[in-house]
Design a protein around this motif. Structure first.
Motif, mmCIF file in Angstrom:
data_model
loop_
_atom_site.group_PDB
_atom_site.id
_atom_site.type_symbol
_atom_site.label_atom_id
_atom_site.label_comp_id
_atom_site.label_asym_id
_atom_site.label_seq_id
_atom_site.Cartn_x
_atom_site.Cartn_y
_atom_site.Cartn_z
ATOM 1 N N ASP A 75 -12.341 -2.017 0.299
ATOM 2 C CA ASP A 75 -13.388 -2.331 -0.486
ATOM 3 C C ASP A 75 -14.653 -1.517 -0.232
ATOM 4 O O ASP A 75 -15.171 -0.864 -0.901
ATOM 5 C CB ASP A 75 -13.774 -3.721 -0.593
ATOM 6 N N HIS B 51 1.044 -1.195 0.267
ATOM 7 C CA HIS B 51 0.051 0.097 -0.069
ATOM 8 C C HIS B 51 0.943 1.229 0.219
ATOM 9 O O HIS B 51 2.133 1.151 0.189
ATOM 10 C CB HIS B 51 -0.883 0.012 1.390
ATOM 11 N N ASN C 53 -10.316 -6.993 1.760
ATOM 12 C CA ASN C 53 -9.044 -6.083 1.287
ATOM 13 C C ASN C 53 -9.014 -5.086 2.436
ATOM 14 O O ASN C 53 -9.364 -3.669 2.481
ATOM 15 C CB ASN C 53 -9.262 -5.316 0.066
ATOM 16 N N ASP D 165 -2.031 -7.399 7.922
ATOM 17 C CA ASP D 165 -2.974 -7.798 6.949
ATOM 18 C C ASP D 165 -4.201 -8.532 7.811
ATOM 19 O O ASP D 165 -3.897 -9.332 8.482
ATOM 20 C CB ASP D 165 -2.494 -8.625 5.980
#
Length: 410
Positions: free
Chosen positions: A292, A196, A225, A220
């Motif tokens: 998302d 990112h 996402n 993560d």
């Protein structure tokens, strides 16, 4: 006497042998004992409430007079590092109170020590002066050469300080090597920032041997996402703070991967902090970013609020879910959680209080300064934005508190 409440500490201070004074962080006299006033030739009203170097300036008639400049440098070191500073014997020209413009040579060997508050900040300075003027004069009269006596005394003191500094340097070097290796092992891998557009920075406090008690974490999350971004702050600096930092960061990283949200992750971390020595008053804030659905869910445990910079320049303080520090409650209760939305190109910024807090300044002033810098630099890429913010907000000589900064382009 065993009852401390009956002790008159003011009387004890006044009766201390030798010259002792208390200074505020602004180098203003808060108090001075009787020996200090008597030996310096000053009255209480000449000293208390006044700036030290207004009371004792350098001799303007002697360009070589540097005693007061050396003293100021020592006091500033103590304020910056929070550590005691012992000065070498030096000549000080002191203006005679009853004869303005007449200066008298004095030979002093000061020791400056910090008095720390509950937050580890220096709240007072103990300024103790060893008066050796008569000794120097007596030796000079006996030997017939004052300069040789002073030179020998200075040489002896310099050798002692040189040996002490070398031992300290060796110890600090070993601690620094261990601390850097420990910190590098504890902080997240770079791959998280490569997936990112994220910039991370951490700056240790002045005198902290490049070992930082502040931390950041990037993880993560298990579904969608999503990533978790957190920062935290452990009270103190150096190797001990770094060890506590590593334990808390690792615990929050693990909790975030299985928690339903940031509040639950901080609930778990708060319970863990109760059994970690040195985690008292530690703070943290964590955010779960859903790319998302373009939402940020967040929760704070006594930490300054993250900032969300929208594309139009509006700065939103994420302060809708604040709670006390990690171990503040003996029986932890569920922490609050809040959510906000973002649009593409917005920027999320998390940081520790070293970036915004300044001695004698309201925290809202620091927050406003940060918001203004982010608004002006919002078009820059995360790396340039992070560098610009640090350059504008941190003092050039280095901060007295650790600083961590995470910039996420959404």
């Amino acid at each position: 006497m065993t009852d401390e409440a009956k002790l008159d500490y003011s009387a004890v201070f006044q009766a201390l042998p030798g010259m002792v004074a208390l200074l505020t962080p602004e180098l203003v006299y808060a108090d001075a004992n009787e020996d200090f006033l008597r030996m310096s030739g000053r009255k209480r009203e000449d000293v208390v409430g006044r700036y030290l170097f207004d009371v004792f300036p350098d001799n303007p008639n002697d360009g070589t007079a540097s005693g007061m400049r050396s003293l100021k440098a020592s006091l500033l070191r103590v304020l910056a590092t929070g550590e005691r500073d012992t000065m070498a014997l030096e000549r000080y020209d002191v203006e005679v109170r009853e004869r303005p413009g007449h200066w008298e040579e004095r030979y002093w060997s000061p020791v400056n020590a910090p008095v720390l508050g509950p937050d580890g900040e220096v709240v007072l300075l103990v300024h103790r002066v060893e008066e050796v003027t008569e000794l120097i004069r007596a030796r000079a009269n006996a030997d017939g050469d004052r300069s040789q006596v002073l030179e020998a005394e200075l040489y002896r003191r310099a050798r002692e300080l040189q040996e002490l500094n070398e031992r300290l340097r060796q110890a600090h070097a070993r601690e620094r090597e261990v601390g850097i290796a420990l910190q590098e092992a504890m902080l997240p891998a770079r791959r998280h920032t490569e997936d990112h557009r994220i910039a991370v920075r951490y700056r240790p406090a002045v005198g902290a041997l490049n070992v930082c008690g502040d931390w950041y974490d990037l993880v993560d999350l298990v579904s969608g996402n999503r990533i978790g971004v957190s920062v935290g702050d452990v009270v103190g600096h150096g190797l001990e703070a770094a060890c506590v930092m590593g334990q808390l960061r690792s615990a929050l990283s693990a909790a975030s991967r299985v928690a339903t949200g940031p509040a639950q992750a901080l609930n778990v971390l708060g319970r863990y902090a109760h059994v970690v020595d040195g985690a008292e008053s530690a703070t943290a804030v964590t955010t779960f970013i859903d790319f998302d659905h373009r939402t940020i869910t967040y929760s704070s445990a006594g930490h300054p609020p993250p900032l969300l910079v929208h594309g139009d320049g509006r700065v939103e303080f994420l302060d809708g879910a604040t709670d006390p520090p990690l171990d503040a409650r003996p029986d932890p209760t569920p922490r609050p959680e809040a959510r906000t939305t973002f649009t593409g190109g917005s920027t999320l910024v998390l940081y520790t209080d070293g970036l915004i807090e300044r001695r004698g300044e309201d925290i809202d002033t620091g927050l406003a300064r940060l918001a203004d810098a982010l608004r002006r630099h919002r078009a820059a890429d995360p790396e340039s934005l992070a560098d610009g913010v640090l350059r504008e907000l941190l003092p050039p000589e280095g901060a007295t508190d650790d600083t961590a900064l995470v910039v996420v382009r959404l």
